[in-house]
Design an enzyme around this catalytic site. Structure first.
Site, PDB file in Angstrom:
ATOM      1  N   THR A 260      68.893  49.858  -1.793  1.00  0.00           N
ATOM      2  CA  THR A 260      69.292  49.941  -3.194  1.00  0.00           C
ATOM      3  C   THR A 260      68.821  48.722  -3.982  1.00  0.00           C
ATOM      4  O   THR A 260      68.370  47.716  -3.419  1.00  0.00           O
ATOM      5  CB  THR A 260      70.823  50.056  -3.325  1.00  0.00           C
ATOM      6  OG1 THR A 260      71.426  48.815  -2.948  1.00  0.00           O
ATOM      7  CG2 THR A 260      71.372  51.173  -2.451  1.00  0.00           C
ATOM      8  N   CYS A 261      68.989  48.790  -5.287  1.00  0.00           N
ATOM      9  CA  CYS A 261      68.556  47.706  -6.172  1.00  0.00           C
ATOM     10  C   CYS A 261      69.566  46.564  -6.256  1.00  0.00           C
ATOM     11  O   CYS A 261      69.312  45.577  -6.957  1.00  0.00           O
ATOM     12  CB  CYS A 261      68.311  48.266  -7.576  1.00  0.00           C
ATOM     13  SG  CYS A 261      66.969  49.464  -7.647  1.00  0.00           S
ATOM     14  N   ASP A 262      70.710  46.706  -5.603  1.00  0.00           N
ATOM     15  CA  ASP A 262      71.759  45.689  -5.688  1.00  0.00           C
ATOM     16  C   ASP A 262      71.532  44.610  -4.628  1.00  0.00           C
ATOM     17  O   ASP A 262      71.306  44.911  -3.453  1.00  0.00           O
ATOM     18  CB  ASP A 262      73.128  46.345  -5.470  1.00  0.00           C
ATOM     19  CG  ASP A 262      74.275  45.425  -5.856  1.00  0.00           C
ATOM     20  OD1 ASP A 262      74.069  44.201  -5.936  1.00  0.00           O
ATOM     21  OD2 ASP A 262      75.379  45.941  -6.096  1.00  0.00           O
TER      22      ASP A 262
ATOM     23  N   ASN B  34      72.729  54.569  -6.491  1.00  0.00           N
ATOM     24  CA  ASN B  34      71.294  54.697  -6.785  1.00  0.00           C
ATOM     25  C   ASN B  34      70.774  56.113  -6.504  1.00  0.00           C
ATOM     26  O   ASN B  34      69.575  56.332  -6.411  1.00  0.00           O
ATOM     27  CB  ASN B  34      70.462  53.694  -5.971  1.00  0.00           C
ATOM     28  CG  ASN B  34      70.063  52.460  -6.764  1.00  0.00           C
ATOM     29  OD1 ASN B  34      69.478  51.547  -6.211  1.00  0.00           O
ATOM     30  ND2 ASN B  34      70.370  52.401  -8.038  1.00  0.00           N
TER      31      ASN B  34
END
Length: 399
Positions: A339-341, A378
């Site tokens: 994910t982008c986190d 996401n």
């Protein structure tokens, strides 16, 4: 081998190769059929763990804690083995009902319930409910002729990874008042319960809780006691050794020798049965050198099935699928999720052989509190579950 010797044994094996050839051949075949990431649920392992705990606690009725892994295949297998079920929600009631489980095979252990949840469980045929405070006792007044109450007492444990007596359970000195409140309102009190915590590394908090519960039952001789529920806590090995289950349960068995005749003992195993039953197969989708460490980006992470690292304080053993030389070169590495986190990091301090994009990793002990808390952040879908029989062999079964 005692615990200290086991710790030393594992410490000396800095990079053990945790996958056997049997695992590799089976997983290689599954990789031809399924896209990563996916979870592999081994029903033979469910059965093995169930029998191991039943043998370690003879005469104790095992109520599987569905919340740890609520997969229909697990419930069907345990039902076939004669297992019973620990329910906590209306959704879990509907799940077991749809799989042919009868209400009398269940206990409802959530200490806090909505009125409609009580009614729903009663309509299903479950009549044993846990309570731990006066407000909860009063909720059962309209159903006093249809229920038997089990009062949960709080016993804290410093040896448990997950403290389950912080949020629930009455103090021991409050117990007589709750019993009197229930009985004065025409309700039947039939049991005591406790849960010293999940993934306990020592059995002695459970032993002390058994002894204190039996003493309380003896003092309240006016109650027709039928049940003592000793909860869960039975540990499994993640990154380090734990006591073998028979050794862990030995002092518990001794404490249970003092249970008076006519009182049935329950336990609520979840993790012990479900955790070893499932592994996850993941693939490296990205690789980057950042400072002194190599970052490997996997196609699942802590927002997915590895969510137990956030919610369950678990660190799962992860190893490459392809064979490697345990004495070869290893490099400081980071395993990150897709994910982008930036919180989606699985392990910031792991040593691995040099791996490539496309290589496959395997995470073990992935059955308990993983897919149960996975999200679709996401818009990554949760990993699918592939059900198999006999993925894992036990050397002692070959003799």
């Amino acid at each position: 081998m005692n615990t200290d010797a086991l710790v030393q044994h594992f410490a000396e094996q800095t990079h053990p190769d945790e996958l056997e050839q049997f695992d590799r051949s089976t997983l290689s075949q599954l990789l031809k059929e399924h896209e990563t990431p996916f979870l592999v649920l081994d029903l033979q392992e469910v059965e093995y763990q169930y029998h191991a705990l039943q043998n370690a606690l003879p005469g104790v009725s095992l109520f599987y804690a569905i919340k740890s892994l609520a997969h229909p295949a697990v419930i069907r297998r345990l039902k076939k083995l004669g297992g019973q079920f620990d329910l906590a929600t209306a959704g879990e009631v509907d799940l077991v009902k749809g799989l042919g489980v009868a209400g009398e095979q269940c206990i409802h252990t959530h200490p806090i319930k909505k009125d409609k949840e009580i009614r729903h469980a009663l309509e299903f045929g479950c009549r044993r409910f846990v309570v731990d405070n006066p407000a909860e006792v009063i909720k059962f007044v309209p159903y006093k002729d249809d229920v038997e109450l089990i009062i949960r007492v709080s016993f804290r444990s410093q040896d448990a990874t997950v403290d389950l007596s912080r949020k629930f359970g009455c103090a021991l000195e409050e117990l007589p008042g709750l019993v009197d409140l229930a009985m004065s309102n025409g309700m039947t009190v039939s049991g005591l319960s406790f849960h010293v915590g999940s993934q306990s590394l020592s059995p002695f908090a459970q032993v002390n809780a058994i002894q204190a519960s039996l003493a309380a039952m003896k003092e309240m001789a006016h109650v027709s006691w039928k049940w003592l529920d000793i909860g869960g806590s039975f540990p499994v090995s993640y990154q380090g050794p734990v006591m073998p289950i028979d050794d862990f349960c030995a002092p518990i068995r001794e404490a249970l020798l003092d249970v008076p005749e006519g009182i049935e003992v329950f336990a609520e195993p979840g993790r012990f049965i479900s955790a070893p039953s499932m592994i996850e197969v993941l693939r490296i989708v990205g690789k980057a050198k950042r400072g002194a460490r190599t970052w490997y980006y996997l196609d699942d992470g802590v927002y997915g099935a590895l969510s137990g690292q956030m919610y369950d304080h678990a660190q799962y053993p992860i190893t490459p699928l392809k064979p490697f030389d345990p004495t070869g070169d290893f490099f400081p590495s980071v395993l990150a999720g897709p994910t982008c986190d930036s919180v989606d990091v699985i392990d910031e301090d792991i040593e691995l052989p040099d791996l490539a994009v496309g290589d496959v990793l395997v995470a073990k002990q992935m059955g308990a509190y993983t897919i149960a808390s996975a999200s679709e952040f996401n818009y990554y879908p949760k990993p699918k579950v592939v059900v198999v029989e006999d993925l894992i062999e036990h050397p002692e079964d070959e003799s």
